[in-house]
Write a protein that holds these residues in place. Structure first.
Motif, PDB file in Angstrom:
ATOM      1  N   ILE A  50      19.641  -5.890 -29.553  1.00  0.00           N
ATOM      2  CA  ILE A  50      18.318  -5.061 -27.902  1.00  0.00           C
ATOM      3  C   ILE A  50      18.781  -3.355 -28.008  1.00  0.00           C
ATOM      4  O   ILE A  50      17.586  -3.046 -27.688  1.00  0.00           O
ATOM      5  CB  ILE A  50      18.113  -5.838 -27.362  1.00  0.00           C
ATOM      6  N   LEU A  51      19.485  -3.616 -27.088  1.00  0.00           N
ATOM      7  CA  LEU A  51      20.392  -2.305 -26.850  1.00  0.00           C
ATOM      8  C   LEU A  51      21.026  -0.963 -27.307  1.00  0.00           C
ATOM      9  O   LEU A  51      20.140   0.033 -27.747  1.00  0.00           O
ATOM     10  CB  LEU A  51      21.516  -2.419 -25.590  1.00  0.00           C
ATOM     11  N   ARG A  52      21.148  -1.509 -29.101  1.00  0.00           N
ATOM     12  CA  ARG A  52      20.931  -0.413 -30.029  1.00  0.00           C
ATOM     13  C   ARG A  52      19.341  -0.031 -30.198  1.00  0.00           C
ATOM     14  O   ARG A  52      19.386   1.143 -30.630  1.00  0.00           O
ATOM     15  CB  ARG A  52      21.128  -1.031 -31.045  1.00  0.00           C
ATOM     16  N   GLY A  53      18.472  -0.676 -30.055  1.00  0.00           N
ATOM     17  CA  GLY A  53      16.880  -0.619 -30.375  1.00  0.00           C
ATOM     18  C   GLY A  53      16.416   0.262 -29.194  1.00  0.00           C
ATOM     19  O   GLY A  53      15.828   1.455 -29.727  1.00  0.00           O
ATOM     20  N   PHE A  54      17.499   0.644 -27.982  1.00  0.00           N
ATOM     21  CA  PHE A  54      16.897   1.697 -27.130  1.00  0.00           C
ATOM     22  C   PHE A  54      18.055   2.946 -26.777  1.00  0.00           C
ATOM     23  O   PHE A  54      17.391   3.584 -26.645  1.00  0.00           O
ATOM     24  CB  PHE A  54      17.394   0.834 -25.787  1.00  0.00           C
ATOM     25  N   GLY A 109       0.692  -1.639  -0.211  1.00  0.00           N
ATOM     26  CA  GLY A 109       0.166  -0.125   0.288  1.00  0.00           C
ATOM     27  C   GLY A 109       0.676   1.318  -0.157  1.00  0.00           C
ATOM     28  O   GLY A 109       0.541   2.143   0.340  1.00  0.00           O
ATOM     29  N   ASN A 110       2.481   1.302  -0.007  1.00  0.00           N
ATOM     30  CA  ASN A 110       3.575   2.346  -0.204  1.00  0.00           C
ATOM     31  C   ASN A 110       3.072   3.072  -1.653  1.00  0.00           C
ATOM     32  O   ASN A 110       4.159   1.982  -2.676  1.00  0.00           O
ATOM     33  CB  ASN A 110       4.606   2.458   0.253  1.00  0.00           C
ATOM     34  N   PHE A 111       2.200   3.680  -2.223  1.00  0.00           N
ATOM     35  CA  PHE A 111       2.516   4.168  -3.872  1.00  0.00           C
ATOM     36  C   PHE A 111       3.464   5.238  -4.135  1.00  0.00           C
ATOM     37  O   PHE A 111       3.768   6.518  -4.799  1.00  0.00           O
ATOM     38  CB  PHE A 111       1.190   4.940  -3.690  1.00  0.00           C
ATOM     39  N   SER A 112       4.567   5.376  -2.736  1.00  0.00           N
ATOM     40  CA  SER A 112       5.994   6.854  -3.038  1.00  0.00           C
ATOM     41  C   SER A 112       6.261   6.440  -4.225  1.00  0.00           C
ATOM     42  O   SER A 112       6.828   5.090  -4.548  1.00  0.00           O
ATOM     43  CB  SER A 112       6.282   6.883  -2.050  1.00  0.00           C
ATOM     44  N   LEU A 113       7.161   7.358  -4.576  1.00  0.00           N
ATOM     45  CA  LEU A 113       7.547   7.570  -5.423  1.00  0.00           C
ATOM     46  C   LEU A 113       9.526   7.737  -5.359  1.00  0.00           C
ATOM     47  O   LEU A 113      10.519   7.566  -5.531  1.00  0.00           O
ATOM     48  CB  LEU A 113       7.393   8.313  -7.037  1.00  0.00           C
ATOM     49  N   HIS A 114       9.265   8.074  -3.526  1.00  0.00           N
ATOM     50  CA  HIS A 114      10.984   8.149  -3.258  1.00  0.00           C
ATOM     51  C   HIS A 114      11.785   6.850  -3.165  1.00  0.00           C
ATOM     52  O   HIS A 114      11.090   5.803  -3.154  1.00  0.00           O
ATOM     53  CB  HIS A 114      11.066   9.172  -2.114  1.00  0.00           C
ATOM     54  N   GLY A 115      12.765   7.160  -3.903  1.00  0.00           N
ATOM     55  CA  GLY A 115      13.592   6.235  -4.109  1.00  0.00           C
ATOM     56  C   GLY A 115      13.969   5.338  -5.078  1.00  0.00           C
ATOM     57  O   GLY A 115      14.879   4.570  -5.479  1.00  0.00           O
ATOM     58  N   LEU A 116      13.026   6.481  -5.939  1.00  0.00           N
ATOM     59  CA  LEU A 116      12.761   4.872  -7.132  1.00  0.00           C
ATOM     60  C   LEU A 116      13.069   5.478  -8.524  1.00  0.00           C
ATOM     61  O   LEU A 116      12.789   5.242  -9.418  1.00  0.00           O
ATOM     62  CB  LEU A 116      11.355   4.575  -7.203  1.00  0.00           C
ATOM     63  N   MET A 117      13.812   6.471  -8.794  1.00  0.00           N
ATOM     64  CA  MET A 117      13.936   7.244  -9.873  1.00  0.00           C
ATOM     65  C   MET A 117      15.398   6.309 -10.647  1.00  0.00           C
ATOM     66  O   MET A 117      16.543   5.911  -9.823  1.00  0.00           O
ATOM     67  CB  MET A 117      14.493   8.653  -9.179  1.00  0.00           C
ATOM     68  N   GLY A 118      15.499   6.133 -11.630  1.00  0.00           N
ATOM     69  CA  GLY A 118      16.199   5.684 -12.704  1.00  0.00           C
ATOM     70  C   GLY A 118      16.906   6.883 -13.517  1.00  0.00           C
ATOM     71  O   GLY A 118      16.542   7.832 -13.538  1.00  0.00           O
ATOM     72  N   PHE A 119      17.324   6.146 -14.869  1.00  0.00           N
ATOM     73  CA  PHE A 119      17.863   6.811 -15.531  1.00  0.00           C
ATOM     74  C   PHE A 119      16.715   6.318 -16.794  1.00  0.00           C
ATOM     75  O   PHE A 119      17.347   5.217 -17.697  1.00  0.00           O
ATOM     76  CB  PHE A 119      19.649   7.378 -15.845  1.00  0.00           C
ATOM     77  N   ASP A 120      17.309   7.509 -18.372  1.00  0.00           N
ATOM     78  CA  ASP A 120      17.380   7.034 -19.204  1.00  0.00           C
ATOM     79  C   ASP A 120      18.037   6.076 -20.060  1.00  0.00           C
ATOM     80  O   ASP A 120      19.503   6.350 -19.910  1.00  0.00           O
ATOM     81  CB  ASP A 120      16.991   9.083 -20.437  1.00  0.00           C
ATOM     82  N   MET A 121      17.736   4.889 -20.485  1.00  0.00           N
ATOM     83  CA  MET A 121      18.984   4.276 -20.821  1.00  0.00           C
ATOM     84  C   MET A 121      19.651   4.721 -22.153  1.00  0.00           C
ATOM     85  O   MET A 121      20.550   4.893 -22.636  1.00  0.00           O
ATOM     86  CB  MET A 121      18.077   2.803 -21.290  1.00  0.00           C
ATOM     87  N   HIS A 122      18.535   6.186 -22.789  1.00  0.00           N
ATOM     88  CA  HIS A 122      18.999   6.222 -24.796  1.00  0.00           C
ATOM     89  C   HIS A 122      20.222   7.355 -24.124  1.00  0.00           C
ATOM     90  O   HIS A 122      20.496   8.359 -23.486  1.00  0.00           O
ATOM     91  CB  HIS A 122      17.270   6.675 -24.553  1.00  0.00           C
ATOM     92  N   GLY A 123      21.300   6.630 -24.497  1.00  0.00           N
ATOM     93  CA  GLY A 123      22.226   7.716 -24.763  1.00  0.00           C
ATOM     94  C   GLY A 123      23.415   7.647 -24.426  1.00  0.00           C
ATOM     95  O   GLY A 123      24.419   7.889 -23.596  1.00  0.00           O
ATOM     96  N   LYS A 124      23.050   6.617 -23.062  1.00  0.00           N
ATOM     97  CA  LYS A 124      24.046   5.438 -22.326  1.00  0.00           C
ATOM     98  C   LYS A 124      24.741   4.977 -23.059  1.00  0.00           C
ATOM     99  O   LYS A 124      24.493   4.531 -23.584  1.00  0.00           O
ATOM    100  CB  LYS A 124      23.588   4.601 -20.960  1.00  0.00           C
ATOM    101  N   THR A 125      26.144   4.855 -22.607  1.00  0.00           N
ATOM    102  CA  THR A 125      27.573   3.326 -22.869  1.00  0.00           C
ATOM    103  C   THR A 125      26.755   2.234 -21.966  1.00  0.00           C
ATOM    104  O   THR A 125      26.977   2.091 -21.077  1.00  0.00           O
ATOM    105  CB  THR A 125      28.643   4.242 -23.324  1.00  0.00           C
ATOM    106  N   VAL A 126      26.375   1.397 -23.119  1.00  0.00           N
ATOM    107  CA  VAL A 126      27.175  -0.558 -22.012  1.00  0.00           C
ATOM    108  C   VAL A 126      28.491  -0.976 -22.972  1.00  0.00           C
ATOM    109  O   VAL A 126      28.303  -0.479 -24.302  1.00  0.00           O
ATOM    110  CB  VAL A 126      25.978  -1.052 -22.859  1.00  0.00           C
ATOM    111  N   GLY A 127      29.079  -1.325 -22.580  1.00  0.00           N
ATOM    112  CA  GLY A 127      30.284  -1.864 -22.225  1.00  0.00           C
ATOM    113  C   GLY A 127      30.162  -3.731 -22.546  1.00  0.00           C
ATOM    114  O   GLY A 127      29.526  -4.201 -21.529  1.00  0.00           O
ATOM    115  N   VAL A 128      30.304  -3.804 -23.585  1.00  0.00           N
ATOM    116  CA  VAL A 128      30.027  -5.978 -23.625  1.00  0.00           C
ATOM    117  C   VAL A 128      31.325  -7.038 -23.595  1.00  0.00           C
ATOM    118  O   VAL A 128      31.940  -6.380 -24.516  1.00  0.00           O
ATOM    119  CB  VAL A 128      28.756  -5.986 -25.005  1.00  0.00           C
TER     120      VAL A 128
END
Length: 331
Positions: A163-167, A131-150
């Protein structure tokens, strides 16, 4: 007479998938729930083939005993074979494996871990159930534009990169044997490990476990990474030095970790330990972090993958029985 197969480490889903596929092969399969070891080696007597998975013990003593019991073939229903003493098997037993179950399954699960960590989906789900609908502490980031090392660019990684290129993500990769044609087609860049560590927002591991790659993620490599880096491992547990990862989590150098594998997983993974205390202090410590997801080596676990495992395993056995070339032999 049909070959007799002694099948160890059986789970209900194994029996169901193998029985279905075996309708086309007609082998005689005896299923055993316990993992293969010297304490139950007597169960291999009379078997032509022993079929094992990642948590079975296939050391020199087990191999010698199996050979003395008349076993001709060791059929791994998995890709990895680091639990098999291949030197001891030489001249005693032929070893075959399943090199790929479903690369899509593992690639898709890798993305699921990334998204779950980034958007804190498990924590959000637990909250709303209470029953806790607070958003505090749940912030993420846009995957778009980030760099992934595979790290490692085999079949799984190539699907993941698509798949990641699709993001809209930027892809850096490292491999001992770079596929430059694929890199050009995929719009990604091969680089050194140090450069990958330095520039990546997310690092994901898809290389085999060898003497060279064991503990490649360690105190030194973590120190070269971006602050708050996300590390995802759906490969092999010993690619990461777990205590070094824990230190990185404690000092906030590592911001997130998604682990479908663990270096000491044999005692726990695939088993129900919910009524017991976890006495592995390192695993217990990992599970205490709210920015870590640990799952039980399930990235492969799809209906399609189980069907592929059963088909390839039984075809390996049929080819051996008929004296045909073994395309999946481990030498």
């Amino acid at each position: 007479m049909a070959y007799k197969i002694a099948f160890f480490g059986t789970k209900p889903y194994d029996e169901k998938s193998f029985n279905k596929v075996n309708e086309d092969y007609g082998f005689e399969i005896k299923y055993f729930k316990g993992h293969l070891n010297m304490n139950n080696i007597v169960l291999t007597q009379g078997a032509d083939v022993v079929c094992v998975f990642v948590n079975d013990t296939v050391d020199a003593d087990v191999i010698k005993a199996m050979a003395e019991n008349g076993v001709k073939l060791l059929a791994l229903r998995c890709a990895g074979y680091n639990n098999v003493d291949l030197e001891a098997a030489k001249g005693r037993l032929t070893v075959v494996r399943v090199p790929a179950y479903s690369p899509y399954a593992v690639a898709e699960y890798t993305v699921a871990l990334m998204l779950s960590l980034n958007r804190k989906i498990p924590r959000a789900s637990w909250r709303t159930r209470d029953g806790n609908f607070s958003l505090h502490g749940l912030m993420g980031f846009d995957m778009h534009g980030k760099t992934v090392g595979v790290i490692g660019t085999g079949k799984i990684a190539k699907i993941l990169i698509g798949i990641l290129r699709g993001f809209g993500m930027k892809i850096l990769a490292y491999d001992l044997y770079p596929d430059y044609k694929f890199a050009e087609e995929a719009g990604m860049t091969y680089t050194t490990l140090d450069e990958l560590y330095h520039r990546s927002d997310i690092i994901t591991l898809h290389c085999p476990l060898t003497a060279e790659t064991k503990y490649m993620i360690n105190e030194d490599s973590i120190s070269k990474m971006k602050d708050g880096v996300m590390i995802v491992n759906t490969g092999r547990g010993q690619l990461i030095h777990t205590n070094a990862l824990i230190e990185g989590l404690k000092n906030k150098k590592v911001g997130y970790a998604g682990l479908d594998v663990y270096e000491e997983e044999n005692e726990y993974f695939y088993e129900d330990k919910s009524d017991k205390i976890i006495d592995d202090d390192t695993l217990a410590r990992l599970l205490s972090f709210n920015n870590v997801i640990v799952t039980s080596h399930q990235a492969f676990f799809t209906k399609e993958a189980l069907r592929n495992i059963a088909n390839t395993t039984l075809q390996n056995i049929k080819d051996f029985e008929e004296g045909k070339p073994l395309v999946n032999e481990v030498k």
